[in-house]
Design an enzyme around this catalytic site. Structure first.
Site, short mmCIF file in Angstrom:
data_model
loop_
_atom_site.label_atom_id
_atom_site.label_comp_id
_atom_site.label_asym_id
_atom_site.label_seq_id
_atom_site.Cartn_x
_atom_site.Cartn_y
_atom_site.Cartn_z
CE LYS A 104 -4.44 1.07 0.42
NZ LYS A 104 -5.56 0.42 -0.26
N GLY A 138 -25.54 1.93 3.05
CA GLY A 138 -24.69 2.65 2.11
C GLY A 138 -24.93 2.17 0.69
CB VAL A 139 -27.34 2.74 -1.83
CG1 VAL A 139 -28.08 1.66 -1.08
CG2 VAL A 139 -27.91 4.12 -1.49
N GLY A 140 -23.68 3.50 -2.25
CA GLY A 140 -22.75 4.19 -3.14
C GLY A 140 -22.30 3.29 -4.27
#
Ligand code: NAD
Length: 346
Positions: free
Chosen positions: A80, A176-178
């Site tokens: 990362k 959460g509907v992203g």
């Protein structure tokens, strides 16, 4: 100009800090483990409270990528990058060009991709300095694959816990509907599930309403809403000692990273008889898709087929967990550790 400092961190293969006072940022690249192949992980840009916090984040995130990539049986390791800067004032183009130089010093052992606050356009700039960039190629937006992977994970949970081969008529509460939760809701709706949804962003709920019939609940009520499956697709740490006693579901499976606040919360779910699908097994679809463009011609169907293997990985975890009377998150960790402890060729 970039100044590099190599850090010695126990349990990590290579961690390097890059200070650039001309542009105004400090960045870290952490390679947690590359036994399975070059370490792949996105570049998170954030204005942390201090440098220690940024370092802790890059270590935690790179370790998480090792587990996720190993469990998905990808020929890649875990890494990362984190950039600590004020994203609102920094010269973005100069910063990502310098990050490209930083990535290049790893000579292919680290492959960068987008993450929070880094975009496809930023990766185009990085690509001018290094070839070791994923997601600027054919695989595109990872979110549809992540959502599809969650859908496959839910099918595994339903098979195991409810002994059913179809999702028909089941009720799923989506938090959460992203990018991922919205697409997941659509897939489930097409498969005849009843959808309950919440979001703090009314626009996202509005967008979903054009495609799916669903029942809205206020954000705080999602934990106490009766359903078969609770699908966290927003935040981490939402499974904790406050929320777990309130849950009225049989299964938890969603896209969000780090859903368990602590390991104890995995035990809590287990004691309550709620089947928890370990998050990094569930949400691997995006990285599986990206991996399909590394060193080979990208093929969307192949990426989708590989993502669907999330279902069998989870069934393996659940069966082993049952045999050993242990919670699934513990078994997932053991399985991942076995997979990344062995060299890919072994
Ligand atoms: P997103 O930002 O597109 O969607 C998240 C949604 O959650 C937003 O609509 C937001 O308004 C909503 N939200 C935030 N706080 C909330 C709250 N308290 N209650 C209800 N809704 C809330 O993000 P995404 O890409 O869908 O990612 C969701 C989660 O999945 C994150 O944890 C992310 O790290 C993880 N994840 C995403 C991917 C991917 O491919 N996008 C891959 C792996 C993991």
């Amino acid at each position: 100009m970039n100044h590099y400092t190599r850090l010695q961190i126990k349990g990590y293969e290579d961690v390097v800090r890059c200070d650039n006072s001309d542009v105004g940022f400090t960045a870290w690249i952490s390679i947690h483990n590359s036994n399975r192949g070059p370490a792949l992980g996105g570049c998170r840009v954030w204005n942390y409270d201090n440098k220690d916090e940024a370092l802790i984040d890059v270590l935690r995130l790179s370790r998480g990528m090792t587990y996720k990539n190993a469990l998905a049986r990808l020929p890649i390791g875990g890494g990362k990058s984190v950039v600590h800067t004020d994203i609102t004032t920094v010269n973005r183009a100069a910063m990502f060009a310098a990050i490209g130089d930083f990535v290049e010093t790893f000579d292919g052992l680290y492959i960068i991709a987008e993450d929070v606050n880094s975009t496809l356009e930023d990766m185009e700039i990085v690509k001018e300095k290094t070839n070791h960039v994923a997601t600027v190629g054919a695989s595109g937006n990872p979110s549809p694959f992540t959502a599809y992977g969650v859908y496959c994970a839910i099918k595994a949970c339903v098979k195991f816990k409810l002994q059913r081969d179809t999702l028909d008529g089941l009720t799923v509460a989506v938090q959460g509907v992203g990018e991922t939760g919205g697409r997941l809701a659509e897939l489930l709706y097409k498969d005849h599930c009843n959808i309950i949804a919440t979001d703090i962003n009314q626009e996202n709920l509005q967008r979903l309403a054009g495609r799916v019939d669903f029942q809205r609940v206020p954000p705080a009520e999602i934990y106490t809403t009766g359903c078969d499956i609770f699908s966290p697709c927003a935040l981490g740490g939402i499974l904790n000692e406050q929320t777990i006693p309130a849950l009225l579901c049989q299964i938890v499976a969603g896209s969000a990273n780090n859903q368990l606040l602590t390991d104890k919360d995995g035990e809590r779910l287990h004691r309550r008889g709620i089947l928890y699908a370990p998050d990094y097994a569930v949400n691997a679809g995006g990285v599986i898709n990206i991996s399909c463009e590394l060193g080979t011609q990208y093929n969307r169907e192949k990426a989708k087929k590989r993502t669907s293997r999330i279902e069998s990985t989870l069934l393996e975890i659940f069966r082993t967990a049952k045999q050993r009377s242990r919670p699934p998150h513990v078994i997932a960790d053991c399985l991942a550790e076995n997979l990344f402890s062995l060299r890919a060729a072994a």
